[in-house]
Enzyme design. Structure first.
Site, mmCIF file in Angstrom:
data_model
loop_
_atom_site.group_PDB
_atom_site.id
_atom_site.type_symbol
_atom_site.label_atom_id
_atom_site.label_comp_id
_atom_site.label_asym_id
_atom_site.label_seq_id
_atom_site.Cartn_x
_atom_site.Cartn_y
_atom_site.Cartn_z
ATOM 1 N N LYS A 53 3.696 -5.420 -7.699
ATOM 2 C CA LYS A 53 3.400 -6.121 -6.441
ATOM 3 C C LYS A 53 3.535 -7.629 -6.649
ATOM 4 C CE LYS A 53 0.484 -2.407 -4.756
ATOM 5 N NZ LYS A 53 -0.820 -1.761 -4.817
ATOM 6 N N GLN A 97 -6.994 -2.889 -5.726
ATOM 7 C CA GLN A 97 -6.219 -1.780 -6.283
ATOM 8 C C GLN A 97 -7.143 -0.570 -6.505
ATOM 9 O OE1 GLN A 97 -2.758 -1.765 -6.829
ATOM 10 N NE2 GLN A 97 -3.157 0.406 -7.100
ATOM 11 N N ASP A 120 -3.497 -3.769 3.524
ATOM 12 C CA ASP A 120 -3.288 -2.365 3.158
ATOM 13 C C ASP A 120 -3.482 -1.448 4.368
ATOM 14 O OD1 ASP A 120 -2.436 -1.640 0.641
ATOM 15 O OD2 ASP A 120 -4.417 -1.850 -0.291
#
Ligand code: NAP
Length: 282
Positions: A53, A97, A120
């Protein structure tokens, strides 16, 4: 029939070059999109995802800030970090994460992220807005799959979509995005008896389970579109999906490969959401 391959790599590349242009024009207004990524612990797979990422951000000119916390960090410590990032004007997106160490409640953490920085698309407010068709951050993997279907000009209206898997981050939102595009949606999961009786009816079959070899040619009707979300390892350690690619591709009209299918789209939609968040400042 041999299926056409939907290349996530190619579609992701096109989207990223559009984003690059948008980021350049934001720079003219002194806006640099900022993404904060929080990693708790030392899970090797999570480290790899985070690194990928960051690399993708760097390439496009998104400012990525990595915050690594000890595996022993408390939930309160993590919530404090999130609170600071929520208030930081240089940060447009916050990503924690997953998975988190078991002593930390994932729900509390997701709910602590400001919905306006939840790139997200996991916050209940964004999920609720998605369900009711309002503007929101869409979860990256299902959003990426919608972009893949758009790239082949596939209209979901009136189609029967069978989603295998019902997780909060992939399966459930996937079905919802198809429903809002006028598809008829069937969800299958671990308690579904005779999986193939359902998948065989699908004009589109989207498998998000994590079981190598789950979807064979017998699970698919002729000409179906087959999307493989899973990222599994076969017995030789090679990356593979749920779908037995070589046999299903002889029956499907379109199919996504693993690797090079849904995976690159997920990261791209994260970048996309971060840029949209930064654009909201204008
Ligand atoms: P998850 O939370 O473990 O969910 C798996 C789902 O599969 C569950 O709903 C489960 O049913 C269902 N399932 C399990 N066994 C089944 C069976 N035999 N038949 C039908 N359904 C079954 O996983 P996830 O986070 O959604 O991820 C799914 C896969 O996608 C994983 O391989 C993951 O690595 C991959 N993934 C890839 C990307 C990407 O960017 N390509 C992104 C996210 C995830 P129950 O609900 O009944 O337990």
């Amino acid at each position: 029939m041999t299926a056409e391959i939907i290349s996530g790599n190619e579609i992701a590349q096109q989207l990223r070059s559009q984003l690059f242009t948008e980021i350049k024009s934001l720079a003219e207004k002194d806006i640099v999109p900022g993404l904060a990524v929080i990693l708790v612990g030392n899970n090797p797979a999570s480290r790899t995802y985070v690194k990928n990422k960051q690399k993708a951000c760097e390439k496009l000119g998104i400012d990525s800030r990595l915050i690594v916390m000890e595996k022993s960090a408390t939930e309160a410590e993590l919530l404090q970090v999130i609170e600071k990032l929520n208030a930081d004007p240089a940060i447009d997106g916050i990503l924690v994460q997953l998975p988190l160490p078991s002593h930390i409640d994932e729900t509390n953490v997701i709910e602590a992220i400001s919905p306006s920085k939840d790139v997200d698309g996991f916050h209940p407010i964004n999920i609720g807005r998605m369900m009711t068709g309002q503007d929101c951050f869409l979860p990256c993997t299902p959003f990426g799959i919608i972009k893949m279907l758009e790239s082949i000009h596939y209209s979901l209206s009136g189609k029967h979509v069978v989603v295998v898997g019902r997780s909060n981050i992939v399966g459930k939102p996937m079905g919802q995005l198809c429903l809002s595009r006028d598809a008829t949606v069937t969800y299958c999961h671990s308690k579904t008896p005779n999986l193939k009786e359902f998948t065989k009816q699908g004009d589109v079959v989207i498998s998000a389970v994590g079981k190598t070899g789950l979807i064979t040619r017998d699970h698919i009707k002729d000409g179906a579109v087959v999307i493989d979300v899973a990222m599994n390892r076969d017995e030789n350690g090679k990356l593979c999906g749920d779908v037995v690619f070589e046999e299903v591709k002889e029956k499907a009209s379109y199919i996504t490969p693993v690797p090079g299918g849904v995976g690159p789209m997920t990261i791209t939609m994260l970048l996309y959401n971060t840029v949209q968040s930064a654009k909201a400042k204008i």
